[in-house]
Design a protein around this motif. Structure first.
Motif, short mmCIF file in Angstrom:
data_model
loop_
_atom_site.label_atom_id
_atom_site.label_comp_id
_atom_site.label_asym_id
_atom_site.label_seq_id
_atom_site.Cartn_x
_atom_site.Cartn_y
_atom_site.Cartn_z
N THR A 1 46.00 41.19 37.54
CA THR A 1 45.53 41.27 36.16
C THR A 1 46.26 40.32 35.21
O THR A 1 45.62 39.67 34.37
N LYS B 1 35.24 42.91 39.54
CA LYS B 1 36.48 42.78 40.30
C LYS B 1 37.59 43.65 39.73
O LYS B 1 38.33 44.29 40.48
N ASN B 2 37.72 43.65 38.43
CA ASN B 2 38.84 44.33 37.79
C ASN B 2 38.34 45.00 36.50
O ASN B 2 38.13 44.34 35.49
N ASP C 1 39.92 46.62 34.38
CA ASP C 1 40.90 46.53 33.31
C ASP C 1 40.70 45.31 32.43
O ASP C 1 41.31 45.21 31.35
#
Length: 783
Positions: A121, A166-167, A169
């Motif tokens: 991240t 994918k993420n 966050d």
């Protein structure tokens, strides 16, 4: 210049060879390197003239080594090195646009490659921030726009949209990047409209309204930014479509909250709304979900209203006000519904959030439409009255309502205040009310208990006055404590009162104004008198509520009620005590208030008007004043033989009369200047004015002393050497007749015996001049 360039060259060489050489230590040294780059401006000397050739070559070599090092860090094997390379690349581009122009293609490709790979991240966030800086610079350079933006922006949008899978966050960073991309490159963003719209609607379905309120707000802003992209629809059509769909979704959610039947819902199926997932079958889950969806649609409407657009768009203000009214009425509709359904027991718990959505829509309309909201002010006031009923008490809703009233009062003044209900100010005063309680001391409680036990069986007797005195003594032994709780509701109420007193003070009735002023003075007096014994003064002295109290009192003093008893004495006491307060802002408010109260208590006389002097008269006045006052010992020489007629006055001989001045343009009441009182020279005969009497015709009461009123009589004096012909030639001077001639040398002066002119004191004067006007005059009336 050369010394600064050499210093920058040495610093760059040190950073490159020492702090960035070891890849393993880059993470710990990154803060030091960034601080050195920002504080010393190491790249500002690129392309500057006036630098020696040798120095320029050394500096250029150091910059090239720096660029090679950050490029190698960007494609490094460890995530720490990639983060360091991307961050240093961003700060280099921010400090030197020329370096970005030379390396834009390579740097953009490296950052996009990082986004397309599987990373942690922090690497993604650093890459998105750097890419945003690059695009901001590229959009303003036509060459880079053609070479970089046209080829890289579509790829960038697709890569960014893929990051959400994918993420999770990175949703906030992705939404921010997509929002700026749609605003900066609307034409290049069109292939990504559908995916971006689907992403935003997935976040606005109400599932993230409470847990991720910031994310929902970003999703609403991102969806509103798509309205400027165009494509199959124009900007106006897309904006209007989003607004209508949001309003339809709110109406659909309101119907679900009110538990309408399926038949009623089918009748309203013509209303278009966003295609969100269906509500759950269990009302315990579906009703809160509907309320959260209303909050999300409110965010979208606010984002659409606040989005700057270059074209004119028709805003459905009536539909928006109607939607806000429906949201505000939900709690009353549920309370008045004669139904025993269990769903209605859940709605009152959620109604404060619904009412806050209504308030937010009205606030956004005021900011977006401005004066176009004037036809809807009565409807807004009715909504405020509905929310002010406070069927369900909520502090956050009360604060939001006060903020809405402040906004509308400041923007529309009396146009909105006349529609406010009378109960609104009463409830506002109750919001800032002081709660007082009595605390009996231990000794008092013990004495009262013993007295009751000793005299409980006896018959009550005695004088009533004695019993009243005993009760007063017992009450005096009790301790009164003022409990003042500084809450957001109190502060919001004070701000609302301040806005009303500043912008619409006369809208408050006299009785309400009395309650309001007494309440404000009570709060401030508790702080001034109570000391550390009350919770008011022992708590935060820098409280914004205390500052708001002083501002309200200042506004009340500056906008007084003509039918209300003056509060100036109490206010002056409070403001004088506030000058020693610990808060600088309180001291400033008190100082300004005292400066405003001073002319109210001690009024000044108006400026005395006089006719403007001509240029010749002004010059003559300056000649006489200089001759008389510059050197008193040589006054006769300065006058060169001109004889001054002086009046010798003894007390008790004559009573002076006070002559009043009606206007500067009335010749009968004109107050003469120094030049007009100057004695005329021989050889300039003048006509006698109508309001003067010749000296020869006035009998003298004493051969040595006569009181002369210089404002009504002028005397002619002969002089053998000097003649003021210019003074006699002025038509504006009062004329006199030649009643007597005097001749004398420069050292001997003859005393003239003129008498006061006869003036009819009843002509045009109805009142006597106040004594304060005549203070300091040469003559006073005698009894």
């Amino acid at each position: 210049m050369d010394a600064s360039v050499l210093r920058a060259e040495r610093t760059l060489s040190l950073l490159t060879s020492t702090y960035l050489a070891n890849t393993d230590a880059v993470k710990s040294n990154l803060a030091v390197v960034v601080d050195a780059v920002l504080s010393q401006n190491l790249f500002v000397y690129i392309g500057q003239s006036g630098i020696k050739v040798e120095t320029a070559k050394k500096y250029e070599n150091a910059v090239n080594k720096w660029l090679a090092r950050i490029n190698s860090l960007t494609v490094g094997k460890t995530s720490e090195s990639r983060v360091a390379g991307v961050v240093l690349m961003k700060h280099t581009a921010l400090q030197s646009s020329s370096l970005l122009l030379e390396n834009a293609a390579k740097w953009t490709t490296n950052v996009l490659n990082i986004i397309g790979k599987a990373e942690i991240t922090p690497v993604y966030k650093a890459a998105l921030q750097t890419l945003l800086v690059f695009m901001d610079i590229v959009r303003e350079v036509p060459t880079l726009y053609r070479e970089i933006a046209s080829t890289q922006v579509p790829r960038m949008n697709q890569a960014i949209l893929a990051l959400t899978d994918k993420n999770p966050d990175l949703v906030d960073a992705v939404l921010e990047m997509l929002m700026f991309s749609a605003s900066w490159f609307p034409t290049l963003f069109r292939p990504s409209i559908d995916k971006t719209e689907a992403l935003c609607l997935r976040l606005l379905d109400g599932s993230m309204a409470k847990s991720y309120a910031g994310t929902c707000s970003l999703a609403a802003q991102c969806l509103s930014s798509l309205s400027v992209v165009g494509g199959k629809m124009t900007i106006e059509e897309r904006w209007f479509q989003y607004t209508q769909l949001a309003l339809g979704t709110i109406e659909h959610c309101v119907d679900h909250v009110m538990c309408k039947s399926s038949t009623e819902l089918e009748a309203q199926s013509s209303v278009h709304h966003f295609e969100f997932p269906r509500f759950a079958d269990d009302f315990v889950i579906s009703i809160p979900q509907a309320v959260d969806r209303i909050a999300s649609m409110t965010d979208l409407i606010i984002a659409l209203l606040s989005r700057p657009i270059d074209v004119d768009i028709p805003i459905p203000a009536d539909a928006l006000v109607s939607a806000a009214s429906k949201l505000a009425l939900i709690s009353l509709r549920v309370a008045s519904a004669k139904s025993g359904r269990a769903e209605y027991d859940l709605v009152p718990m959620l109604s404060p959030e619904i009412q806050r959505s209504s308030i937010r829509i009205l606030a956004a309309l005021s900011i977006a439409l401005g004066d176009c909201m004037l036809p809807f002010l009565s409807s807004v006031a009715r909504i405020v009255a509905i929310i002010n009923t406070r069927h369900i008490s909520s502090a956050s809703t009360t604060v939001a309502m006060h903020a809405l009233v402040q906004l509308y009062v400041q923007r529309y003044g009396y146009n909105f205040a006349v529609f406010l209900p009378k109960d609104f100010l009463e409830s506002t005063i109750q919001d800032i009310n002081v709660q007082s309680k009595r605390q009996a001391s231990a000794a008092t409680a013990t004495s009262q208990a013993s007295a009751l036990s000793a005299h409980g069986s006896k018959k009550r007797s005695g004088n009533g006055k004695a019993r009243a005195a005993e009760s007063a003594d017992a009450a005096s032994e009790d301790m009164q404590t003022a409990v003042i709780l500084w809450t957001d509701v109190v502060h919001a109420g004070l701000k609302t009162i301040l806005a009303i007193l500043r912008h619409t003070p006369t809208i408050v009735s006299s009785s309400t104004r009395t309650k309001l002023d007494s309440q404000i003075l009570t709060l401030l007096m508790i702080d001034m008198v109570g000391g550390m014994e009350t919770s008011f003064s022992s708590r935060q002295s820098e409280s914004p509520c205390k500052i708001a109290l002083y501002e309200c009192l200042q506004a009340s003093v500056l906008s007084p009620d003509p039918w209300h008893k003056a509060i100036l004495p109490h206010s002056l006491t409070v403001f004088s005590a506030g000058l020693s307060d610990a808060s600088p802002r309180v001291r400033n408010i008190c100082l300004n208030a005292i400066s405003a109260i001073e002319p109210m208590i001690h009024s000044r006389l108006p400026a005395q008007l006089r006719a403007p002097d001509t240029e010749e008269k002004y010059e003559s006045e300056m000649v006489v004043s200089n001759a008389v006052f510059n050197d008193e010992t040589t006054i006769n020489k300065a006058l060169n033989g001109m004889v001054i007629a002086e009046s010798v006055t003894e007390p008790g001989l004559l009573k002076a009369k006070r002559y009043k001045q009606s206007s500067p343009t009335d010749p009968s009441s004109h107050m003469p200047s120094v030049a007009e009182n100057s004695y005329q020279a021989r050889g300039a005969p003048l006509a006698m004015p109508t309001n003067t009497v010749p000296i020869s015709s006035v009998p003298s009461t004493d051969s040595t002393s006569v009181l002369v009123e210089s404002s009504a009589v002028s005397v002619k004096v002969e002089s053998q050497d000097v003649s003021f012909a210019s003074l006699a030639a002025q038509p504006t001077q009062p004329a006199v007749t030649q009643s007597a001639s005097f001749s004398a040398t420069a050292d001997v002066a003859a005393v003239a015996k003129p008498s006061a002119a006869v003036v009819n004191e009843t002509d045009g004067y109805d009142e006597e001049i106040p004594d304060i006007v005549m203070e300091g005059s040469d003559s006073e009336d005698e009894d």
